[in-house]
Write a protein that holds these residues in place. Structure first.
Motif, PDB file in Angstrom:
ATOM      1  N   ASN A 154       0.838  -1.190   0.000  1.00 52.92           N
ATOM      2  CA  ASN A 154       0.000   0.000   0.000  1.00 52.92           C
ATOM      3  C   ASN A 154       0.879   1.248   0.000  1.00 52.92           C
ATOM      4  N   THR A 189       0.174   4.346  -0.584  1.00 51.86           N
ATOM      5  CA  THR A 189      -0.394   5.523   0.073  1.00 51.86           C
ATOM      6  C   THR A 189      -0.064   5.528   1.564  1.00 51.86           C
ATOM      7  N   ASP A 190      -0.301   4.411   2.235  1.00 47.44           N
ATOM      8  CA  ASP A 190       0.019   4.341   3.659  1.00 47.44           C
ATOM      9  C   ASP A 190       1.521   4.347   3.905  1.00 47.44           C
ATOM     10  N   LYS A 242       2.457   7.972   3.681  1.00 45.24           N
ATOM     11  CA  LYS A 242       1.929   8.691   4.842  1.00 45.24           C
ATOM     12  C   LYS A 242       2.794   8.418   6.075  1.00 45.24           C
ATOM     13  N   TYR A 243       3.158   7.143   6.251  1.00 50.62           N
ATOM     14  CA  TYR A 243       4.015   6.761   7.374  1.00 50.62           C
ATOM     15  C   TYR A 243       5.381   7.441   7.251  1.00 50.62           C
ATOM     16  N   GLU A 285      -3.429   3.860  13.207  1.00 50.52           N
ATOM     17  CA  GLU A 285      -4.330   4.266  12.110  1.00 50.52           C
ATOM     18  C   GLU A 285      -4.150   3.349  10.898  1.00 50.52           C
ATOM     19  N   ILE A 286      -2.898   3.074  10.548  1.00 49.99           N
ATOM     20  CA  ILE A 286      -2.614   2.207   9.401  1.00 49.99           C
ATOM     21  C   ILE A 286      -3.066   0.775   9.689  1.00 49.99           C
ATOM     22  N   ARG A 327      -6.732   0.246   9.097  1.00 49.89           N
ATOM     23  CA  ARG A 327      -7.069   0.075   7.679  1.00 49.89           C
ATOM     24  C   ARG A 327      -6.683  -1.315   7.203  1.00 49.89           C
TER      25      ARG A 327
END
Length: 196
Positions: free
Chosen positions: A152, A154-155, A158-159, A187-188, A191
């Protein structure tokens, strides 16, 4: 990924709490965290260490995995290879600690109240060797987080952004930096669980 336990309400673990689980002296970091862009050499460093650990422990190893940020292509990381070692009972140090120490590994963390976690540093490569017992839920959590970030982007990005933001601050202990990432990790993970 470690979670040094502390009874205080503070989000940062006290020096006393950190020293309590540290084998030997705990020295403050008192500096920002050094992050590097992903290095394709990191998996090779893991393989080198994994081969050495296998030669030392043999069939005592139930699982040996490259975890943490250095195991995720494209993710910035502290240049320290995190290795997950699963044994039958990590609390039974007589079955593996002396073997690892004879091979040059140094026991640095003992956390009986957190999944009987043990952490070793390596003889020459900068590693964190995390030892857990078979069936410890933290093993599944570490692998799920790694696998999710590998698939992923996107995550993963973000991380990375959160890590870069936090890394620039001065941290008394590296553990405090790790603790500060808890909310984005949670949060991750939420998901990742929702997709299963």
């Amino acid at each position: 990924m470690t979670s040094i336990q502390d009874d205080s309400n503070s989000t940062s673990k006290s020096d006393e709490a950190i020293q309590k689980v540290t084998v030997g002296e705990s020295k403050p970091h008192n500096a920002p965290i050094t992050l590097q862009e992903y290095n394709p050499h990191w998996p090779k460093l893991f393989n080198k260490e994994a081969n050495r650990i296998r030669s030392v422990l043999g069939n005592k190893i139930l699982q040996l995995e490259h975890v943490g940020s250095t195991s995720v292509p494209g993710l910035c990381a502290k240049p320290i290879i995190d290795i997950l070692l699963v044994v039958k009972d990590s609390a039974d140090e007589s079955t593996y600690v002396s073997d690892l120490e004879e091979a040059g590994y140094t026991l640095r963390i003992r956390e009986p109240e957190w999944f009987e976690h043990r952490l070793f540093k390596g003889p020459d490569t900068d590693i964190n060797l995390h030892v857990f017992s078979k069936g410890a839920s933290e093993v599944d959590r570490m692998l799920r987080f790694r696998n999710w970030l590998r698939t992923n982007n996107t995550d993963r990005d973000k991380y990375a952004a959160v890590k870069r933001n936090l890394a620039g601050r001065e941290w008394r202990h590296v553990q405090h930096y790790a603790d500060a990432k808890d909310s984005i990790v949670q949060e991750i993970m939420e998901r990742a669980k929702a997709i299963e």
